[in-house]
Design an enzyme around this catalytic site. Structure first.
Site, PDB file in Angstrom:
ATOM      1  N   HIS A  55      -7.852   9.482  -1.838  1.00 19.61           N
ATOM      2  CA  HIS A  55      -7.308   9.464  -0.480  1.00 19.61           C
ATOM      3  C   HIS A  55      -8.255  10.096   0.537  1.00 19.61           C
ATOM      4  CE1 HIS A  55      -3.084   9.144   1.472  1.00 19.61           C
ATOM      5  NE2 HIS A  55      -4.023   8.876   2.351  1.00 19.61           N
ATOM      6  N   TYR A  87       2.722  10.312   0.415  1.00 16.45           N
ATOM      7  CA  TYR A  87       3.777   9.761   1.277  1.00 16.45           C
ATOM      8  C   TYR A  87       5.164  10.205   0.817  1.00 16.45           C
ATOM      9  CZ  TYR A  87       0.026   6.540   2.713  1.00 16.45           C
ATOM     10  OH  TYR A  87      -1.157   5.993   3.165  1.00 16.45           O
ATOM     11  N   ASP A 119       0.841  -1.194   0.000  1.00 17.51           N
ATOM     12  CA  ASP A 119       0.000   0.000   0.000  1.00 17.51           C
ATOM     13  C   ASP A 119       0.875   1.242   0.000  1.00 17.51           C
ATOM     14  OD1 ASP A 119      -2.914   1.131   0.708  1.00 17.51           O
ATOM     15  OD2 ASP A 119      -1.425   2.239   1.883  1.00 17.51           O
ATOM     16  N   LYS A 171      -2.875   6.009  -4.146  1.00 21.20           N
ATOM     17  CA  LYS A 171      -3.976   6.927  -3.841  1.00 21.20           C
ATOM     18  C   LYS A 171      -3.805   8.277  -4.531  1.00 21.20           C
ATOM     19  CE  LYS A 171      -3.953   4.791   0.730  1.00 21.20           C
ATOM     20  NZ  LYS A 171      -2.548   4.313   0.685  1.00 21.20           N
TER      21      LYS A 171
END
Length: 331
Positions: free
Chosen positions: A137, A75, A70, A104
């Site tokens: 997201h 990030y 994931d 996402k």
């Protein structure tokens, strides 16, 4: 590995079916490519993993046996994650088609003209031709004009991309019941997967059961609750989940770690979990949760933790300036 949803008793099932119908679960929509059983129940998360070691961590996860990774644009480590995927596939001796990759769409690319660009950038960063799952997201769009609840236009753009060879499935993350209803009733494709915060301090039983009735798979993030240092637990927060005395007692009785106990509890409820770690021993240890067994009495004992310690740790409503999770536990 997909385990039965043990909490769905007859009354709960009836309530979940009613809730699903209220959300528009009877609408005729495109069939989903995903079946819950095809998503590996134990995944590997990459949130807050540093660029300096995330490549090694992802590679080690695949070599240890994980088949579900994931990641997300926000990030900031997808290029390094992609290198870890490539390295891990070689070391594990498996093919791209043997693993499940989720990423996402971030809030700053909700405009329909930007959604395709975001997907192409993600695929480029990861070094992949397609994603198994792409999630929105948050139901929030951000731009120079500010932040607001805005998701339908972005979802419709994701739907169009779903018909290309770049995506196998599309889904959402952190949506409320009203927002999920809005998506279902105003789209041709309902989300294949919904990812949201789930752990013994935030079990969201009714919400999980509603997704089961709707045929929407669930993935739990933060399965270790406040063990994540991002949440900066204060003195009034519950004890760290992995140090909770009930969790420790069950772990000692079963010969497992408290982390393994938390993961088995989540998987036993019928959804996938995505723990993360940059420590190789923890990566292996977490994967070995698949060999840890809990009895119904243990599961019931863990269920009762939320009676005393109900807590949602990830709620950026204030920073976004919008109301999130309306109608859900500890919103």
């Amino acid at each position: 590995m997909r385990l039965p949803l043990y909490i769905l008793t007859a009354p709960a099932a009836a309530a979940a079916v009613a809730a699903a119908a209220a959300l528009g679960g009877n609408n005729l929509q495109l069939p989903l490519a995903v079946k819950p059983s095809t998503i590996p129940s134990l995944g590997f998360g990459t949130w807050n993993l540093d660029k300096s070691n995330v490549t090694e961590a992802v590679s080690a996860a695949l070599e240890a046996g994980y088949r579900h990774i994931d990641c997300a644009t926000i990030y900031g480590n997808q290029k390094e994650v992609g290198k870890g995927i490539a390295d891990g596939l070689k070391k594990a001796g498996v093919n791209r088609t043997d693993i499940w990759i989720t990423s996402k769409l971030w809030n700053d690319h909700h405009h329909p003209n930007l959604v395709g660009e975001a997907l192409d950038q993600t695929l480029s960063d990861l070094g992949l031709d397609y994603l198994d799952l792409w999630l929105m997201h948050w139901p929030v769009a951000s731009s120079a004009d500010g932040t607001k609840l805005d998701y339908l236009h972005a979802w419709h753009a994701m739907e169009k991309l779903h018909h290309t060879n770049k995506l196998r499935n599309i889904g959402v993350s952190n949506f409320s019941p009203a927002q999920l209803k809005d998506i279902i009733q105003n789209s041709d494709t309902k989300p294949a997967v919904h990812q949201f915060e789930l752990h013994p301090y935030l079990p969201q039983e009714d919400w999980v059961a509603t997704h089961e009735a709707l045929g929407i798979a669930v993935t739990a993030y933060s399965p270790f609750a406040n063990t994540n240092p991002t949440y900066n637990s204060g003195p009034d927060d519950p004890p760290f989940l992995l140090k909770n005395t009930d969790m420790v007692a069950i772990a000692d009785e079963r010969g497992c770690t408290t982390a393994q106990i938390a993961l088995v509890w989540g998987m036993s409820r019928g959804y996938s979990v995505i723990p993360k770690s940059s420590h190789l021993d923890h990566i292996k240890e977490n994967f070995e949760a698949l060999g840890c067994k809990l009895h119904r009495g243990h599961l019931d004992r863990i269920d009762r933790l939320s009676d005393k310690y109900l807590k949602r740790f990830n709620n950026p409503s204030k920073s976004y300036g919008v109301k999130l999770y309306d109608g859900l536990q500890d919103s």
